[in-house]
Design a protein around this motif. Structure first.
Motif, PDB file in Angstrom:
ATOM      1  N   ALA A 270      19.523  30.761  85.665  1.00 28.37           N
ATOM      2  CA  ALA A 270      20.196  31.003  84.382  1.00 28.37           C
ATOM      3  C   ALA A 270      19.147  31.276  83.297  1.00 28.37           C
ATOM      4  O   ALA A 270      19.296  32.202  82.485  1.00 28.37           O
ATOM      5  CB  ALA A 270      21.065  29.800  83.997  1.00 28.37           C
ATOM      6  N   ILE A 271      18.074  30.510  83.317  1.00 21.85           N
ATOM      7  CA  ILE A 271      17.013  30.718  82.324  1.00 21.85           C
ATOM      8  C   ILE A 271      16.345  32.083  82.548  1.00 21.85           C
ATOM      9  O   ILE A 271      16.143  32.850  81.600  1.00 21.85           O
ATOM     10  CB  ILE A 271      15.961  29.579  82.403  1.00 21.85           C
ATOM     11  N   ALA A 272      16.058  32.392  83.810  1.00 24.96           N
ATOM     12  CA  ALA A 272      15.384  33.666  84.122  1.00 24.96           C
ATOM     13  C   ALA A 272      16.261  34.865  83.743  1.00 24.96           C
ATOM     14  O   ALA A 272      15.772  35.859  83.200  1.00 24.96           O
ATOM     15  CB  ALA A 272      15.031  33.723  85.602  1.00 24.96           C
ATOM     16  N   LEU A 273      17.556  34.780  83.998  1.00 18.25           N
ATOM     17  CA  LEU A 273      18.464  35.883  83.644  1.00 18.25           C
ATOM     18  C   LEU A 273      18.563  35.986  82.119  1.00 18.25           C
ATOM     19  O   LEU A 273      18.645  37.085  81.564  1.00 18.25           O
ATOM     20  CB  LEU A 273      19.850  35.650  84.258  1.00 18.25           C
ATOM     21  N   GLY A 274      18.533  34.840  81.454  1.00 19.88           N
ATOM     22  CA  GLY A 274      18.534  34.817  79.988  1.00 19.88           C
ATOM     23  C   GLY A 274      17.299  35.496  79.433  1.00 19.88           C
ATOM     24  O   GLY A 274      17.363  36.226  78.439  1.00 19.88           O
ATOM     25  N   MET A 275      16.163  35.297  80.098  1.00 20.04           N
ATOM     26  CA  MET A 275      14.916  35.942  79.658  1.00 20.04           C
ATOM     27  C   MET A 275      15.004  37.455  79.770  1.00 20.04           C
ATOM     28  O   MET A 275      14.289  38.178  79.093  1.00 20.04           O
ATOM     29  CB  MET A 275      13.738  35.428  80.499  1.00 20.04           C
ATOM     30  N   GLU A 276      15.877  37.924  80.657  1.00 17.00           N
ATOM     31  CA  GLU A 276      16.075  39.371  80.819  1.00 17.00           C
ATOM     32  C   GLU A 276      17.193  39.888  79.912  1.00 17.00           C
ATOM     33  O   GLU A 276      17.667  41.003  80.066  1.00 17.00           O
ATOM     34  CB  GLU A 276      16.402  39.714  82.281  1.00 17.00           C
ATOM     35  N   GLY A 277      17.641  39.054  79.001  1.00 21.47           N
ATOM     36  CA  GLY A 277      18.624  39.500  78.013  1.00 21.47           C
ATOM     37  C   GLY A 277      20.075  39.331  78.432  1.00 21.47           C
ATOM     38  O   GLY A 277      20.980  39.785  77.741  1.00 21.47           O
ATOM     39  N   LYS A 278      20.311  38.687  79.571  1.00 21.69           N
ATOM     40  CA  LYS A 278      21.694  38.494  80.013  1.00 21.69           C
ATOM     41  C   LYS A 278      22.275  37.243  79.369  1.00 21.69           C
ATOM     42  O   LYS A 278      21.588  36.253  79.171  1.00 21.69           O
ATOM     43  CB  LYS A 278      21.741  38.314  81.542  1.00 21.69           C
ATOM     44  N   ARG A 279      23.563  37.310  79.090  1.00 19.90           N
ATOM     45  CA  ARG A 279      24.258  36.109  78.602  1.00 19.90           C
ATOM     46  C   ARG A 279      24.838  35.422  79.826  1.00 19.90           C
ATOM     47  O   ARG A 279      25.649  36.000  80.544  1.00 19.90           O
ATOM     48  CB  ARG A 279      25.355  36.498  77.602  1.00 19.90           C
ATOM     49  N   VAL A 280      24.376  34.214  80.057  1.00 15.84           N
ATOM     50  CA  VAL A 280      24.719  33.526  81.304  1.00 15.84           C
ATOM     51  C   VAL A 280      25.479  32.244  80.994  1.00 15.84           C
ATOM     52  O   VAL A 280      25.169  31.549  80.029  1.00 15.84           O
ATOM     53  CB  VAL A 280      23.437  33.173  82.102  1.00 15.84           C
ATOM     54  N   LEU A 281      26.469  31.974  81.793  1.00 17.23           N
ATOM     55  CA  LEU A 281      27.185  30.703  81.692  1.00 17.23           C
ATOM     56  C   LEU A 281      27.118  30.023  83.058  1.00 17.23           C
ATOM     57  O   LEU A 281      27.322  30.665  84.085  1.00 17.23           O
ATOM     58  CB  LEU A 281      28.654  30.958  81.304  1.00 17.23           C
ATOM     59  N   VAL A 282      26.799  28.741  83.047  1.00 18.03           N
ATOM     60  CA  VAL A 282      26.758  27.979  84.292  1.00 18.03           C
ATOM     61  C   VAL A 282      27.994  27.086  84.354  1.00 18.03           C
ATOM     62  O   VAL A 282      28.332  26.412  83.386  1.00 18.03           O
ATOM     63  CB  VAL A 282      25.484  27.098  84.351  1.00 18.03           C
ATOM     64  N   ILE A 283      28.685  27.127  85.479  1.00 15.34           N
ATOM     65  CA  ILE A 283      29.781  26.180  85.693  1.00 15.34           C
ATOM     66  C   ILE A 283      29.298  25.182  86.731  1.00 15.34           C
ATOM     67  O   ILE A 283      28.954  25.562  87.855  1.00 15.34           O
ATOM     68  CB  ILE A 283      31.054  26.870  86.246  1.00 15.34           C
ATOM     69  N   ASP A 284      29.262  23.927  86.350  1.00 17.46           N
ATOM     70  CA  ASP A 284      28.863  22.889  87.292  1.00 17.46           C
ATOM     71  C   ASP A 284      30.103  22.491  88.084  1.00 17.46           C
ATOM     72  O   ASP A 284      30.913  21.683  87.646  1.00 17.46           O
ATOM     73  CB  ASP A 284      28.300  21.688  86.524  1.00 17.46           C
ATOM     74  N   ALA A 285      30.234  23.102  89.244  1.00 23.82           N
ATOM     75  CA  ALA A 285      31.438  22.846  90.047  1.00 23.82           C
ATOM     76  C   ALA A 285      31.125  21.915  91.208  1.00 23.82           C
ATOM     77  O   ALA A 285      31.897  21.801  92.151  1.00 23.82           O
ATOM     78  CB  ALA A 285      32.012  24.165  90.557  1.00 23.82           C
ATOM     79  N   ASP A 286      29.945  21.282  91.147  1.00 19.81           N
ATOM     80  CA  ASP A 286      29.612  20.294  92.163  1.00 19.81           C
ATOM     81  C   ASP A 286      30.269  18.997  91.727  1.00 19.81           C
ATOM     82  O   ASP A 286      29.752  18.274  90.873  1.00 19.81           O
ATOM     83  CB  ASP A 286      28.093  20.139  92.283  1.00 19.81           C
ATOM     84  N   LEU A 287      31.419  18.740  92.307  1.00 23.72           N
ATOM     85  CA  LEU A 287      32.240  17.645  91.812  1.00 23.72           C
ATOM     86  C   LEU A 287      31.593  16.316  92.145  1.00 23.72           C
ATOM     87  O   LEU A 287      30.853  16.198  93.084  1.00 23.72           O
ATOM     88  CB  LEU A 287      33.623  17.759  92.447  1.00 23.72           C
ATOM     89  N   GLY A 288      31.892  15.339  91.350  1.00 27.97           N
ATOM     90  CA  GLY A 288      31.326  14.027  91.648  1.00 27.97           C
ATOM     91  C   GLY A 288      30.047  13.766  90.873  1.00 27.97           C
ATOM     92  O   GLY A 288      29.952  12.800  90.161  1.00 27.97           O
ATOM     93  N   MET A 289      29.080  14.655  90.994  1.00 26.73           N
ATOM     94  CA  MET A 289      27.821  14.410  90.291  1.00 26.73           C
ATOM     95  C   MET A 289      27.514  15.508  89.283  1.00 26.73           C
ATOM     96  O   MET A 289      27.572  16.682  89.611  1.00 26.73           O
ATOM     97  CB  MET A 289      26.678  14.307  91.282  1.00 26.73           C
ATOM     98  N   ALA A 290      27.180  15.070  88.070  1.00 22.87           N
ATOM     99  CA  ALA A 290      26.873  16.048  87.020  1.00 22.87           C
ATOM    100  C   ALA A 290      25.415  16.479  87.150  1.00 22.87           C
ATOM    101  O   ALA A 290      24.549  16.107  86.384  1.00 22.87           O
ATOM    102  CB  ALA A 290      27.137  15.438  85.655  1.00 22.87           C
ATOM    103  N   ASN A 291      25.153  17.305  88.167  1.00 19.23           N
ATOM    104  CA  ASN A 291      23.768  17.668  88.473  1.00 19.23           C
ATOM    105  C   ASN A 291      23.101  18.581  87.460  1.00 19.23           C
ATOM    106  O   ASN A 291      21.914  18.449  87.204  1.00 19.23           O
ATOM    107  CB  ASN A 291      23.733  18.362  89.835  1.00 19.23           C
ATOM    108  N   VAL A 292      23.875  19.510  86.929  1.00 19.36           N
ATOM    109  CA  VAL A 292      23.292  20.449  85.971  1.00 19.36           C
ATOM    110  C   VAL A 292      22.780  19.675  84.750  1.00 19.36           C
ATOM    111  O   VAL A 292      21.675  19.912  84.267  1.00 19.36           O
ATOM    112  CB  VAL A 292      24.318  21.545  85.572  1.00 19.36           C
ATOM    113  N   ASP A 293      23.565  18.720  84.311  1.00 23.18           N
ATOM    114  CA  ASP A 293      23.150  17.824  83.223  1.00 23.18           C
ATOM    115  C   ASP A 293      21.788  17.211  83.503  1.00 23.18           C
ATOM    116  O   ASP A 293      20.920  17.176  82.654  1.00 23.18           O
ATOM    117  CB  ASP A 293      24.126  16.625  83.132  1.00 23.18           C
TER     118      ASP A 293
END
Ligand SMILES: Nc1ncnc2c1ncn2[C@@H]1O[C@H](COP(=O)(O)OP(=O)(O)OP(=O)(O)O)[C@@H](O)[C@H]1O
Ligand SMILES: [Mg+2]
Length: 305
Positions: free
Chosen positions: A62-85
């Motif tokens: 997500a960070i790398a795509l952002g560096m290339e000017g893309k608008r990126v949204l991450v959905i943390d769909a790994d249920l149970g654990m808030a890993n992206v956080d």
């Protein structure tokens, strides 16, 4: 031309993601069409075996795509654990299911995390999405559909394995990145996902990411092995989106809760993820079939075959 460090610094300074048109919903460099005409790429990041590096890949990609000017949204769909956080060192107050409350809007659940990473925490309960009442599903769909206008690329970090809700996410996304390591157990489990995907996906677009390799040759061997098996037994071509070196800075950055691309922009893993971002943006396999709305329709059971 901006160098990588400048791009990264800009991203980090731009904590609210405003310079990418996130808030305003304006278009990024290559998305000149009106928001309603644009199609958002939805990429599910999955694996057969757990712990192979999905969440680290998702956040850093997500960070790398952002560096290339893309608008990126991450959905943390790994249920149970808030890993992206955890990987981001951030905290989300709300999660996706809070949208069921009438007074909670998309902007309340959408977190503008550090390093320009915007994300929504899935939270537990979403696995029952298809059991919600029609009105509840419609409410979630209607509020979430706004994400499509705000992002060029939506990355969905799924759990591992063949559980029903993981499969639902994989089958609903237009593109899948299947992460594996060279370990035999990871390869066997990756093959199981490929097999299920080959049986149920209507539009097949799945690419491999080989994580924790010691050299490029090791990645090539893994890809060749899986491609051969896939062609022979599943009759399904599978490409490679990239590989990531075994890199102790990955573990170090997880401990510090700072994504490695931000903590160590020049470490091997960071270079690999930036290369992958380029493949994802400029390589083939990027036709949007269903986009974000199609993804939601499938997840919320509005288009069951
Ligand atoms: N390229 C790498 N080099 C070294 N260590 C790595 C690498 N990638 C991942 N790791 C290690 O593997 C751990 C697990 O990574 P991560 O949490 O991203 O996996 P996951 O697939 O999301 O796991 P889960 O299935 O539990 O969600 C990391 O905390 C890190 O220590
Ligand atoms: Mg994870």
């Amino acid at each position: 031309m901006e160098d990588q460090a400048t791009k990264l610094r800009k991203l980090i300074e731009d904590k609210a993601g405003q310079s990418h048109g996130w808030i305003e919903g304006s278009s990024s460099s290559d998305s000149k069409a009106a928001p309603e005409d644009r199609k958002t790429r939805v990429i599910a990041i999955t694996s057969g075996k757990g712990g192979v590096g999905k969440t680290n890949l998702t956040v850093n990609l997500a960070i790398a795509l952002g560096m290339e000017g893309k608008r990126v949204l991450v959905i943390d769909a790994d249920l149970g654990m808030a890993n992206v956080d955890v990987v981001l060192g951030s905290l989300s107050k709300h999660h996706l299911l809070n949208l069921l409350d009438e007074d909670v809007e998309l902007s309340d659940v959408l977190i503008h995390g550090p390093y320009g990473v915007n994300y929504i925490s899935g939270g537990s309960g979403i696995e029952k999405a298809q059991e919600f009442t029609m009105a509840e599903r419609q409410r979630l769909m209607q509020k979430l559909s706004g994400c499509g206008q705000l992002a060029d690329i939506i990355l969905v970090d799924t759990g591992a394995g063949l559980g029903k809700n993981v499969m639902d996410f994989i089958l609903a996304a237009d593109e899948v990145l299947l992460v594996t390591t060279p370990e035999p157990t990871a390869l066997t489990d990756a093959y199981a996902v490929m097999k299920a995907y080959s049986m149920y996906a209507s539009n097949k677009n799945i690419r491999l990411v080989v994580n924790r390799v010691y050299d490029e040759g090791e990645s090539r061997d893994v890809v060749a092995k899986l491609q051969k098996t896939s062609q022979k037994f599943l009759n399904m071509p599978i490409e490679c989106a990239g590989y990531i070196y075994e890199d102790r800075n990955v573990m170090g950055s997880v401990r510090k809760q700072k994504p490695f691309l931000a903590a160590k922009p020049d470490t091997l893993a960071s270079k690999c993820v930036r290369a992958m971002a380029n493949t994802i943006i400029y390589g083939g396999n990027m036709t949007v079939k269903q986009g974000w709305k199609g993804f939601l329709r499938q997840i919320f059971n509005f288009s069951r075959k």
